[in-house]
Write a protein that holds these residues in place. Structure first.
Motif, mmCIF file in Angstrom:
data_model
loop_
_atom_site.group_PDB
_atom_site.id
_atom_site.type_symbol
_atom_site.label_atom_id
_atom_site.label_comp_id
_atom_site.label_asym_id
_atom_site.label_seq_id
_atom_site.Cartn_x
_atom_site.Cartn_y
_atom_site.Cartn_z
ATOM 1 N N PRO A 245 0.833 -1.206 0.000
ATOM 2 C CA PRO A 245 0.000 0.000 0.000
ATOM 3 C C PRO A 245 0.864 1.251 0.000
ATOM 4 O O PRO A 245 1.958 1.288 0.563
ATOM 5 C CB PRO A 245 -0.804 -0.132 1.306
ATOM 6 N N LEU A 246 0.383 2.284 -0.679
ATOM 7 C CA LEU A 246 1.102 3.551 -0.720
ATOM 8 C C LEU A 246 1.103 4.219 0.650
ATOM 9 O O LEU A 246 0.146 4.098 1.407
ATOM 10 C CB LEU A 246 0.428 4.505 -1.713
ATOM 11 N N ARG A 247 2.168 4.904 0.937
ATOM 12 C CA ARG A 247 2.180 5.789 2.102
ATOM 13 C C ARG A 247 1.607 7.124 1.636
ATOM 14 O O ARG A 247 2.335 8.088 1.381
ATOM 15 C CB ARG A 247 3.592 5.932 2.654
ATOM 16 N N ILE A 248 0.298 7.145 1.547
ATOM 17 C CA ILE A 248 -0.392 8.234 0.873
ATOM 18 C C ILE A 248 -0.174 9.572 1.567
ATOM 19 O O ILE A 248 -0.187 10.627 0.926
ATOM 20 C CB ILE A 248 -1.902 7.901 0.754
ATOM 21 N N THR A 249 0.053 9.539 2.863
ATOM 22 C CA THR A 249 0.232 10.797 3.596
ATOM 23 C C THR A 249 1.566 11.469 3.283
ATOM 24 O O THR A 249 1.785 12.616 3.672
ATOM 25 C CB THR A 249 0.144 10.557 5.115
ATOM 26 N N ARG A 250 2.453 10.793 2.562
ATOM 27 C CA ARG A 250 3.711 11.412 2.148
ATOM 28 C C ARG A 250 3.557 12.251 0.885
ATOM 29 O O ARG A 250 4.499 12.927 0.478
ATOM 30 C CB ARG A 250 4.770 10.334 1.906
ATOM 31 N N ARG A 252 2.238 15.281 -1.224
ATOM 32 C CA ARG A 252 1.691 16.631 -1.105
ATOM 33 C C ARG A 252 0.453 16.795 -1.991
ATOM 34 O O ARG A 252 -0.484 17.507 -1.630
ATOM 35 C CB ARG A 252 2.755 17.655 -1.492
ATOM 36 N N THR A 253 0.461 16.133 -3.138
ATOM 37 C CA THR A 253 -0.708 16.207 -4.017
ATOM 38 C C THR A 253 -1.924 15.582 -3.357
ATOM 39 O O THR A 253 -3.046 16.093 -3.485
ATOM 40 C CB THR A 253 -0.409 15.502 -5.353
ATOM 41 N N ALA A 254 -1.719 14.468 -2.644
ATOM 42 C CA ALA A 254 -2.842 13.829 -1.946
ATOM 43 C C ALA A 254 -3.420 14.768 -0.897
ATOM 44 O O ALA A 254 -4.649 14.885 -0.760
ATOM 45 C CB ALA A 254 -2.381 12.525 -1.293
ATOM 46 N N TRP A 255 -2.562 15.457 -0.155
ATOM 47 C CA TRP A 255 -3.048 16.402 0.846
ATOM 48 C C TRP A 255 -3.760 17.581 0.192
ATOM 49 O O TRP A 255 -4.810 18.026 0.672
ATOM 50 C CB TRP A 255 -1.889 16.897 1.714
ATOM 51 N N ALA A 256 -3.187 18.097 -0.897
ATOM 52 C CA ALA A 256 -3.829 19.216 -1.589
ATOM 53 C C ALA A 256 -5.201 18.805 -2.111
ATOM 54 O O ALA A 256 -6.182 19.559 -1.999
ATOM 55 C CB ALA A 256 -2.946 19.696 -2.742
ATOM 56 N N LEU A 257 -5.290 17.592 -2.662
ATOM 57 C CA LEU A 257 -6.573 17.122 -3.188
ATOM 58 C C LEU A 257 -7.573 16.897 -2.066
ATOM 59 O O LEU A 257 -8.774 17.183 -2.217
ATOM 60 C CB LEU A 257 -6.349 15.831 -3.976
ATOM 61 N N GLU A 434 1.958 8.134 -6.543
ATOM 62 C CA GLU A 434 2.962 7.079 -6.448
ATOM 63 C C GLU A 434 4.375 7.668 -6.534
ATOM 64 O O GLU A 434 5.272 7.262 -5.783
ATOM 65 C CB GLU A 434 2.776 6.052 -7.587
ATOM 66 N N GLU A 435 4.577 8.612 -7.443
ATOM 67 C CA GLU A 435 5.891 9.248 -7.589
ATOM 68 C C GLU A 435 6.273 9.995 -6.320
ATOM 69 O O GLU A 435 7.418 9.897 -5.839
ATOM 70 C CB GLU A 435 5.874 10.203 -8.785
ATOM 71 N N GLU A 436 5.338 10.747 -5.774
ATOM 72 C CA GLU A 436 5.640 11.545 -4.585
ATOM 73 C C GLU A 436 5.859 10.664 -3.362
ATOM 74 O O GLU A 436 6.762 10.942 -2.548
ATOM 75 C CB GLU A 436 4.509 12.534 -4.332
ATOM 76 N N ALA A 437 5.068 9.614 -3.212
ATOM 77 C CA ALA A 437 5.234 8.737 -2.044
ATOM 78 C C ALA A 437 6.558 7.988 -2.106
ATOM 79 O O ALA A 437 7.193 7.743 -1.075
ATOM 80 C CB ALA A 437 4.083 7.737 -1.981
ATOM 81 N N ALA A 438 7.019 7.635 -3.312
ATOM 82 C CA ALA A 438 8.280 6.910 -3.457
ATOM 83 C C ALA A 438 9.484 7.827 -3.261
ATOM 84 O O ALA A 438 10.557 7.381 -2.841
ATOM 85 C CB ALA A 438 8.358 6.259 -4.827
#
Length: 440
Positions: A245-250, A252-257, A434-438
């Protein structure tokens, strides 16, 4: 290990008539599910006074009902990705529609306020998981038509929002003035939404075991000294199982969205809950105020189809965010300066601004590469966003009550539009979670 049911929903029906048949069922399921995602809320609003009288519901409990939907969406929506990994998105949406049907059918007859709230929560739970998984299903079945399919889904959802608000009262009168029947009748629509998903769930379960066995067995007898050649099914199944699973909280786009989703939901719930009262306090009749709200909601029907199609053609969705935000600021300025004189114009402008919702759904599908990534991003953005939206309508009511007018509440609405535009521009950048979390 048996392949996950969710992994087999598309990989087992890739070619020939079976694929065409399944695709048509998915389209029907998306349309019928979308139209069922709001009647539980808007039909109740139309008959809230009758419900309060019938159940002896206090004003404070009735006011709490306005914050129950986003709370349920936040709490139950976060469960959707895990359920989808275990049972498959189609099975979870099918169960969600069944929960909506059950909740709508029993809540008028549950006996008392507690039973009514519990049955409403059951229906809202079904709505919550379906909310999260609709973008996942669109991404999985229509990866090259995310914009058009999201537009279709959003357009039907907007229709399902405005239709119950418009017809529940006359429908109740046609049923003899019985508010219980007027609410329960919407369960019929939810029952219809269960039907298209049943063959898809059965097909997935029947084919998951053979697919898993073929994934574990070599495709052909290997030559001496050669390793068995992996089958496409084994590669896709193994990739799906091994992908963490992605570490989605890492991201910034996920937080902005997530913040963008929350602020647009705040604006939408404030509009649905308070806009008619703003017009009525300005001297507009109750009937006309209701029509103005209907106009605002109906604007989402055509624009919800157009905006996602435009968004998928742009490398950056920021310009659309800004246009919608400017329309919202203009509508709030009109409500403040001349609410009655330009009422129809302000209703139209706010209707355009409310189309940030289909844009947010489209960006969920565009900001993740894979189906599991979309599921996680959708759950995170919607759950976090709905939590953000809970205080908005309540705060507007408090400001209105203590200030004795609409100046401060409208100023709050306009002020919230500014950060919505900022985070929307950030969420619209051409990158994936995915790019940002990695990278972090």
């Amino acid at each position: 290990m048996p392949a996950p049911v969710g992994a087999s929903e598309t990989t087992t029906l890739e070619k020939g008539p079976a694929r065409v048949w399944a695709t048509r069922l998915v389209v029907a399921g998306i349309v019928l599910s979308a139209v069922n995602l709001r009647p539980a809320i808007t039909s109740l609003g139309a008959l809230l006074e009758e419900v309060r009288d019938g159940l002896g519901m206090s004003g404070s409990v009735a006011g709490l009902l306005t914050s129950v939907p986003p709370l349920c969406f936040a709490v139950f929506g976060v469960m959707a990705p895990r359920l989808a990994r275990r049972f498959g998105p189609a099975a979870v949406v099918c169960a969600g529609m069944a929960a909506i049907f059950t909740g709508l059918l029993i809540r008028p007859y549950a006996g008392g306020t507690a039973g009514f709230l519990a049955a409403s929560a059951l229906a809202l739970m079904g709505i919550a998981v379906s909310n999260v998984l609709m973008p996942v299903i669109v991404k999985r079945w229509f990866p090259d038509r995310v914009g058009s399919m999201t537009g279709l889904y959003s357009m039907v959802l907007a229709l399902g929002t405005s239709l119950p608000a418009a017809v529940t009262v006359p429908l109740t009168h046609a049923l003899g003035g019985n508010w219980k029947l007027g609410l329960a009748v919407w369960a019929v629509l939810a029952a219809a939404a269960v039907v298209p998903w049943i063959p898809l769930v059965r097909e997935g379960r029947e084919r998951s075991v053979p697919a898993a066995r073929s994934a574990q067995a070599p495709a052909a007898a290997p030559a001496k000294g050669q390793a068995p050649a992996p089958t496409p099914a084994s590669v896709s199944a193994r990739a799906a199982e091994e992908q963490p699973p992605l570490r989605i909280t890492r991201s910034r786009t996920a937080w902005a969205l997530a913040v963008f989703f929350g602020l647009q939901a705040t604006a939408a719930y404030i509009t649905m809950g308070w806009m008619p009262q703003i017009f009525r306090d300005a001297g507009v009749s109750a009937g006309t105020a209701g029509l103005l709200l209907a106009v605002t909601m109906v604007m989402g029907v055509p624009l919800a189809f157009v905006i996602p199609r435009i968004a998928t053609r742009l490398p950056h969705q920021g310009p659309i965010v800004l246009v919608l935000g400017v329309c919202g600021l203009a509508g709030y300025a009109g409500l403040y300066l001349a609410p009655a004189a330009g009422a129809w114009a302000w209703a139209l402008l706010l209707g355009i601004a409310n189309c940030a919702f289909p844009l947010a759904l489209t960006m969920v599908g565009m900001r993740a590469r894979s189906g599991p990534g979309v599921a996680q991003l959708s759950a995170f953005a919607q759950s976090t966003g709905y939590l953000i939206s809970i205080p908005g309508p309540l705060l507007v009511g408090v400001l209105y009550q203590h200030s004795g007018g609409w100046g401060l509440p409208i100023a709050l609405m306009a002020a919230l539009m500014v950060p919505q535009m900022v985070v929307g521009v950030l969420a619209g950048r051409d990158r994936t979670v995915e790019e940002e979390a990695a990278a972090r």
